[in-house]
Design a protein around this motif. Structure first.
Motif, PDB file in Angstrom:
ATOM      1  N   ALA A   1       0.818  -1.204   0.000  1.00  0.00           N
ATOM      2  CA  ALA A   1       0.000   0.000   0.000  1.00  0.00           C
ATOM      3  C   ALA A   1       0.857   1.261   0.000  1.00  0.00           C
ATOM      4  O   ALA A   1       0.379   2.327  -0.344  1.00  0.00           O
ATOM      5  N   LEU A   2       2.127   1.141   0.373  1.00  0.00           N
ATOM      6  CA  LEU A   2       3.012   2.307   0.421  1.00  0.00           C
ATOM      7  C   LEU A   2       3.053   3.022  -0.928  1.00  0.00           C
ATOM      8  O   LEU A   2       2.879   4.241  -0.992  1.00  0.00           O
TER       9      LEU A   2
ATOM     10  N   PHE B   1       0.934   2.914  -3.422  1.00  0.00           N
ATOM     11  CA  PHE B   1      -0.363   3.519  -3.715  1.00  0.00           C
ATOM     12  C   PHE B   1      -0.574   4.794  -2.905  1.00  0.00           C
ATOM     13  O   PHE B   1      -1.023   5.808  -3.438  1.00  0.00           O
ATOM     14  N   ASP B   2      -0.246   4.749  -1.612  1.00  0.00           N
ATOM     15  CA  ASP B   2      -0.410   5.934  -0.762  1.00  0.00           C
ATOM     16  C   ASP B   2       0.456   7.091  -1.249  1.00  0.00           C
ATOM     17  O   ASP B   2       0.043   8.252  -1.233  1.00  0.00           O
ATOM     18  N   VAL B   3       1.657   6.784  -1.712  1.00  0.00           N
ATOM     19  CA  VAL B   3       2.530   7.829  -2.269  1.00  0.00           C
ATOM     20  C   VAL B   3       1.936   8.357  -3.566  1.00  0.00           C
ATOM     21  O   VAL B   3       1.981   9.559  -3.836  1.00  0.00           O
ATOM     22  N   LYS B   4       1.351   7.480  -4.370  1.00  0.00           N
ATOM     23  CA  LYS B   4       0.723   7.902  -5.621  1.00  0.00           C
ATOM     24  C   LYS B   4      -0.390   8.904  -5.346  1.00  0.00           C
ATOM     25  O   LYS B   4      -0.501   9.927  -6.029  1.00  0.00           O
ATOM     26  N   VAL B   5      -1.190   8.643  -4.320  1.00  0.00           N
ATOM     27  CA  VAL B   5      -2.264   9.564  -3.949  1.00  0.00           C
ATOM     28  C   VAL B   5      -1.684  10.897  -3.460  1.00  0.00           C
ATOM     29  O   VAL B   5      -2.148  11.966  -3.856  1.00  0.00           O
ATOM     30  N   ALA B   6      -0.637  10.843  -2.629  1.00  0.00           N
ATOM     31  CA  ALA B   6      -0.005  12.070  -2.135  1.00  0.00           C
ATOM     32  C   ALA B   6       0.623  12.852  -3.284  1.00  0.00           C
ATOM     33  O   ALA B   6       0.537  14.092  -3.333  1.00  0.00           O
TER      34      ALA B   6
ATOM     35  N   VAL C   1       2.962   9.954   4.404  1.00  0.00           N
ATOM     36  CA  VAL C   1       2.803   8.529   4.134  1.00  0.00           C
ATOM     37  C   VAL C   1       3.720   7.765   5.092  1.00  0.00           C
ATOM     38  O   VAL C   1       4.941   7.880   4.972  1.00  0.00           O
TER      39      VAL C   1
END
Length: 145
Positions: free
Chosen positions: A2-3, A5-10, A107
């Motif tokens: 998920a790291l 993906f979470d960075v992609k959102v940020a 993140v």
């Protein structure tokens, strides 16, 4: 992981804040060719998942992954102007990476986000000059499983 993906959102939020008005920023490709300047996030990969320690309890894993940022610019006339605009968008994305790096706590486990490579393709079409940018952004972090 998920790291990534979470960075992609940020990164998406940071790019939206960095680009000037008139540039469409979307999380995925829309297929809308009517926009003259658009940026979207493309493929996401977890390239390297390496155990960082052998111990009891949650195991740390070093994660290296990539997020591709895509951009398209269509301008009337000169291909030089189209390519110049693509490089300007690249610089906005680099600024967005810096913004995410300046607040790594956004993140959990994130260690670094930085552009690694880019390519630009330019051509003339019936709609004007067209320039497409692909920017590969490397993400490094550590997660505990």
């Amino acid at each position: 992981m998920a790291l990534i993906f979470d960075v992609k959102v940020a990164l998406y939020e940071a790019i939206r804040a960095a680009v000037p008005g008139g540039v469409q920023v979307t999380f995925a490709e829309t297929g809308d060719t009517g926009r003259r300047k658009q940026v979207w996030l493309g493929a996401t990969t977890d390239d390297d998942l390496t155990p960082a320690a052998m111990r009891v309890g949650p195991k740390p894993t070093n994660v290296t992954g990539y997020v591709e940022v895509q951009a398209v610019v269509i301008v009337p006339g000169s291909p030089v102007n189209a390519e110049r605009a693509a490089y300007e968008l690249r610089d906005y994305v680099k600024d967005a990476c810096g913004a995410v790096n300046s607040n790594l706590a956004v993140v959990p486990g994130l260690q670094d986000v930085r552009p690694e490579s880019s390519s630009v393709e330019t051509a003339e079409t019936t709609d004007g000059a067209f320039s497409a940018l692909t920017l590969r952004v490397r993400v490094r972090g550590r997660v505990y499983q």
